[in-house]
Design an enzyme around this catalytic site. Structure first.
Site, PDB file in Angstrom:
ATOM      1  N   ALA A  23       0.836  -1.218   0.000  1.00 27.12           N
ATOM      2  CA  ALA A  23       0.000   0.000   0.000  1.00 27.12           C
ATOM      3  C   ALA A  23       0.861   1.255   0.000  1.00 27.12           C
ATOM      4  O   ALA A  23       0.593   2.205  -0.744  1.00 27.12           O
ATOM      5  CB  ALA A  23      -0.935  -0.001   1.213  1.00 27.12           C
ATOM      6  N   ALA A  54       3.733 -11.995   1.898  1.00 26.57           N
ATOM      7  CA  ALA A  54       2.399 -12.485   1.520  1.00 26.57           C
ATOM      8  C   ALA A  54       2.498 -13.641   0.536  1.00 26.57           C
ATOM      9  O   ALA A  54       3.153 -13.542  -0.498  1.00 26.57           O
ATOM     10  CB  ALA A  54       1.584 -11.347   0.911  1.00 26.57           C
ATOM     11  N   GLU A 122      -9.450 -19.934  -3.531  1.00 18.23           N
ATOM     12  CA  GLU A 122      -9.180 -19.940  -2.084  1.00 18.23           C
ATOM     13  C   GLU A 122     -10.521 -19.949  -1.363  1.00 18.23           C
ATOM     14  O   GLU A 122     -11.576 -19.768  -1.980  1.00 18.23           O
ATOM     15  CB  GLU A 122      -8.332 -18.724  -1.689  1.00 18.23           C
ATOM     16  N   HIS A 233      -5.729 -17.378  10.656  1.00 18.48           N
ATOM     17  CA  HIS A 233      -5.543 -18.231   9.473  1.00 18.48           C
ATOM     18  C   HIS A 233      -5.557 -19.681   9.943  1.00 18.48           C
ATOM     19  O   HIS A 233      -4.852 -20.034  10.893  1.00 18.48           O
ATOM     20  CB  HIS A 233      -4.211 -17.895   8.798  1.00 18.48           C
ATOM     21  N   ARG A 275     -12.455 -18.511   6.001  1.00 19.07           N
ATOM     22  CA  ARG A 275     -11.419 -18.792   7.002  1.00 19.07           C
ATOM     23  C   ARG A 275     -11.922 -18.959   8.421  1.00 19.07           C
ATOM     24  O   ARG A 275     -11.428 -19.790   9.175  1.00 19.07           O
ATOM     25  CB  ARG A 275     -10.437 -17.634   7.022  1.00 19.07           C
ATOM     26  N   HIS A 332      -3.648 -13.622  12.005  1.00 24.96           N
ATOM     27  CA  HIS A 332      -3.160 -13.413  10.635  1.00 24.96           C
ATOM     28  C   HIS A 332      -3.435 -12.017  10.090  1.00 24.96           C
ATOM     29  O   HIS A 332      -2.584 -11.434   9.428  1.00 24.96           O
ATOM     30  CB  HIS A 332      -3.818 -14.467   9.742  1.00 24.96           C
ATOM     31  N   ARG A 367     -12.108 -11.093   6.595  1.00 25.39           N
ATOM     32  CA  ARG A 367     -11.665 -10.786   5.230  1.00 25.39           C
ATOM     33  C   ARG A 367     -11.737 -12.007   4.325  1.00 25.39           C
ATOM     34  O   ARG A 367     -11.321 -13.106   4.710  1.00 25.39           O
ATOM     35  CB  ARG A 367     -10.228 -10.277   5.277  1.00 25.39           C
TER      36      ARG A 367
HETATM   37  C1  SIN Z   1      -2.865 -17.331   2.168  1.00 27.74           C
HETATM   38  O1  SIN Z   1      -2.178 -17.440   1.151  1.00 27.74           O
HETATM   39  O2  SIN Z   1      -3.460 -18.267   2.662  1.00 27.74           O
HETATM   40  C2  SIN Z   1      -2.980 -16.007   2.822  1.00 27.74           C
HETATM   41  C3  SIN Z   1      -3.434 -15.019   1.856  1.00 27.74           C
HETATM   42  C4  SIN Z   1      -4.329 -14.010   2.476  1.00 27.74           C
HETATM   43  O3  SIN Z   1      -4.248 -13.806   3.672  1.00 27.74           O
HETATM   44  O4  SIN Z   1      -5.175 -13.481   1.748  1.00 27.74           O
END
Ligand code: SIN
Length: 390
Positions: A23, A54, A122, A233, A275, A332, A367
């Site tokens: 950012a 990341a 994801e 996470h 998540r 996380h 998120r």
């Molecule tokens: C991940 O790769 O699991 C983390 C990516 C994220 O936090 O969006």
């Protein structure tokens, strides 16, 4: 530090950016390209931020079978209905344009054999819409490219290995930043200091993610929001007593088929649920089975697809192709932070924030995976432009 050092005048700028993750680097570039004189303050050498680590990618509706509306619906569902809808609409509408812009600037993202962008899946996404660079090294690739662009931009002065110790505020307005190397005067100041999940003992974050931005902003009189929302996470490596305990095993690996198994080797949850659901299912199963471990079976995933994850697991002494690896959730990502409007403006005139330290309300209570790098670009640019209009 001698008092005179903090009082040294380091000059005046249109925009002072604090923090050199995705950012901050991007906001500095956007402001410079719009004609502003910018100063970028970084505690570490450029590109060693949380964004650097990341593993996730950028989420954007890029597939013909996808749309900003579908991406928005997934974001709001993951956020448990607490997202600010206007922020979600901006992110999902502007995401594809940001990806095109980054590609035009020479950033390379992973592509399939036919040359089209590889779109990963994801948790919580109803479509494949995550792009990566270098498999699970997206943060490293992106922040590396941005840092090179910033270094070549003559309108940006980089002041690295320097910490912001306070905002220069009279309680009515922010006038710049006080650093441990001196004072910086700026018409607008933008905080992009990253998150705060390293305040938890078990975390996927680097040690520096301790909420510096919200602390500076609050001390200067700006409002904070949603601090109760920290995302855990589900799949952080469990290797107590080692330097890799808590290391992230990217969710994208579950998108390619990795499975969560309990102590009896049984699956117990949908690995690609949002998540918070997966984390809750893991904790419940650990309780039900009377402690012990939950494991992640990655044996069906080609190691070449996630080279840094396999290297990490091998470094930790596991052979992930032969046996599932122990995992448990870790702190996380902070959804809360410095309260901002849709242009990154805080409640303190002259002060802006973007990225994880800011709270636009985009993420609600949870998120959606990989929305955060997209957020850095979409809202970083908006905040830079608004700051220049000060
Ligand atoms: C991940 O790769 O699991 C983390 C990516 C994220 O936090 O969006």
């Amino acid at each position: 530090m001698p008092e005179s050092q903090a009082e040294r005048d380091l000059g005046g700028f249109d925009l002072a950016v604090v923090g050199a993750g995705a950012a901050g680097l991007w906001a500095a570039l956007c402001a410079a390209e719009a004609g502003g004189r910018v100063c970028l303050i970084s505690r570490k050498p450029l590109a060693e931020s949380a964004s650097f680590h990341a593993q996730g990618g950028l989420a954007a509706a890029l597939d013909p079978d996808d749309s900003p509306a579908l991406h928005a619906a997934d974001t709001i569902a993951a956020g448990r209905g607490l997202c600010r809808t206007a922020a979600v609409e901006i992110l999902t509408a502007e995401g594809p344009g940001i990806v095109a812009d980054l590609i035009e600037r020479g950033m390379t993202f992973d592509r399939g054999p036919d040359g089209s962008l590889s779109l990963a899946l994801e948790g919580g996404h109803s479509r494949r819409r995550i792009i990566h660079a270098g498999g699970s090294q997206t943060g490293r690739e992106i922040t590396g490219s941005l840092a090179r662009m910033v270094a070549e931009e003559p309108r940006i002065d980089v002041i690295d290995e320097t910490s912001a110790i306070a905002l220069w505020s009279d309680g009515e307005r922010c006038h710049g930043v006080i650093t441990d190397a001196g004072r910086i005067r700026s018409r607008a100041t933008l905080l992009a200091t990253g998150g705060a999940a390293a305040l938890w003992r078990r975390t996927s974050n680097p040690w520096g993610a301790i909420g510096a931005g919200p602390v500076l902003a609050s001390a200067a009189g700006a409002e904070l929001a949603d601090l109760e929302f920290c995302q855990f996470h589900p799949t952080c490596l469990s290797a107590p007593g080692t330097d890799v305990d808590g290391a992230l095993i990217t969710e994208a690996i579950r998108g390619e088929g990795a499975l969560l198994l309990d102590r009896s080797g049984e699956r117990f949850t949908d690995e690609l649920a949002p998540r918070d659901d997966v984390t809750a299912a893991i904790l419940a199963r650990i309780q039900e089975q009377g402690g012990g471990e939950v494991r992640l079976d990655v044996s069906m995933v080609p190691p070449g697809r996630f080279p840094s994850v396999f290297a990490l697991l091998e470094h930790a002494g596991f052979d992930p192709r032969r046996e599932p690896v122990p995992i448990s959730p870790g702190a996380h990502y902070m959804m809360g932070g410095v309260a901002v409007d849709l242009d990154g403006m805080t409640s303190l005139p002259g002060l802006y924030a973007a990225g994880e330290c800011a709270c636009t309300g985009l993420h609600g209570a949870n998120r959606l995976a990989s929305n955060s790098l997209t957020e850095c670009f979409v809202f970083g640019r908006r905040a830079a432009r608004a700051g220049l209009e000060e």
